[in-house]
Design an enzyme around this catalytic site. Sequence first.
Site, short mmCIF file in Angstrom:
data_model
loop_
_atom_site.label_atom_id
_atom_site.label_comp_id
_atom_site.label_asym_id
_atom_site.label_seq_id
_atom_site.Cartn_x
_atom_site.Cartn_y
_atom_site.Cartn_z
CD GLU A 45 18.69 28.95 -25.42
OE1 GLU A 45 17.82 28.69 -24.68
OE2 GLU A 45 18.73 30.11 -25.64
CD GLU A 104 11.52 27.18 -26.84
OE1 GLU A 104 10.75 27.70 -26.35
OE2 GLU A 104 12.56 26.99 -26.82
CG ASP A 164 18.94 24.19 -20.92
OD1 ASP A 164 19.88 24.22 -22.04
OD2 ASP A 164 18.07 24.57 -21.05
CE LYS A 175 17.84 22.89 -24.06
NZ LYS A 175 18.03 24.13 -24.57
CG ASP A 207 18.00 27.98 -19.59
OD1 ASP A 207 16.83 27.26 -20.12
OD2 ASP A 207 18.74 28.37 -20.21
CB SER A 208 12.56 26.14 -18.20
OG SER A 208 12.69 24.70 -18.18
#
Length: 277
Positions: free
Chosen positions: A118, A185, A86, A116, A47-48
């Site tokens: 978070e 991270e 993501d 993925k 999602d970056s």
Amino acid sequence: MARKKVTLAELQGKKEAGEKITMMTAYDCPGAQLVDQAGIDTVLVGDSLGMVVLGYDSTVPVTVDEMIHHCKAVRRGTEGAFIIGDMPFMSYHVSVERAVENAGRFVKEAGCDAVKLEGGSEMAPVVEAVVRAGIPVCAHIGLTPQTATMLGGFRVQGKDAESGRAMVRSAKDLEEAGAFMIVMECIPDLLAARITRELRIPTIGIGAGVDCDGQVLVYHDLVGLFERFTPKFVKQYTNLAPLIRDALVQYKTEVEQGAFPGPEHAFAMKPEEAEKI
């Protein structure tokens, strides 16, 4: 020769054999082709993309539909790499049912091999439900950009003993919930090394030191296409932005001066045929 598809078993096998796993982000078909042709094990459609492709100030505004769109493009450009999509902010937070439904879109519509998400121990029930639905999950702990505001900004996490212990617990809870891999991270290298030793599943570091089972970087950071800032953990292997900018300036100049296109770029026609028009 066609590249053989990377599998979950192979990624786990690398962990057990002490072989490093490579991961790189990709957001479109051409980028995915280059990453795949380089032999990278896993492609993360991060999602970056909200910051490096779509121009948002953070990853928070990214939607599921935007992620699916880019995941489809990456799928079309990937032959062998294992593709992880993501899940964006609020796509798995409202309810377990919504999380499973959205995760299913990444596999069913976009062709991803896994998703993925978070979060630490609090996300273990979501991970368990998504895995139970038959969708592999890569977890993500440490600095979690979607909730960076709650973490005090983009800062290193787990720097003291208390927060370090909590991160170890989170990693183990996520593994127990069924995650096949964990991205870590911006955490201290000694903490990342301990988590890597204590987990059966692979760890992927980004700003987490060399002792993780593998590493990931953002494609645009690695090749020098994102100029707003460069995180400490990034190694820029080339700097394409100035080269591309110079090429564009040269093109502009040649068009304005009538130097482009030249005869070699034009299609010829016999003069006598032109006279008949």
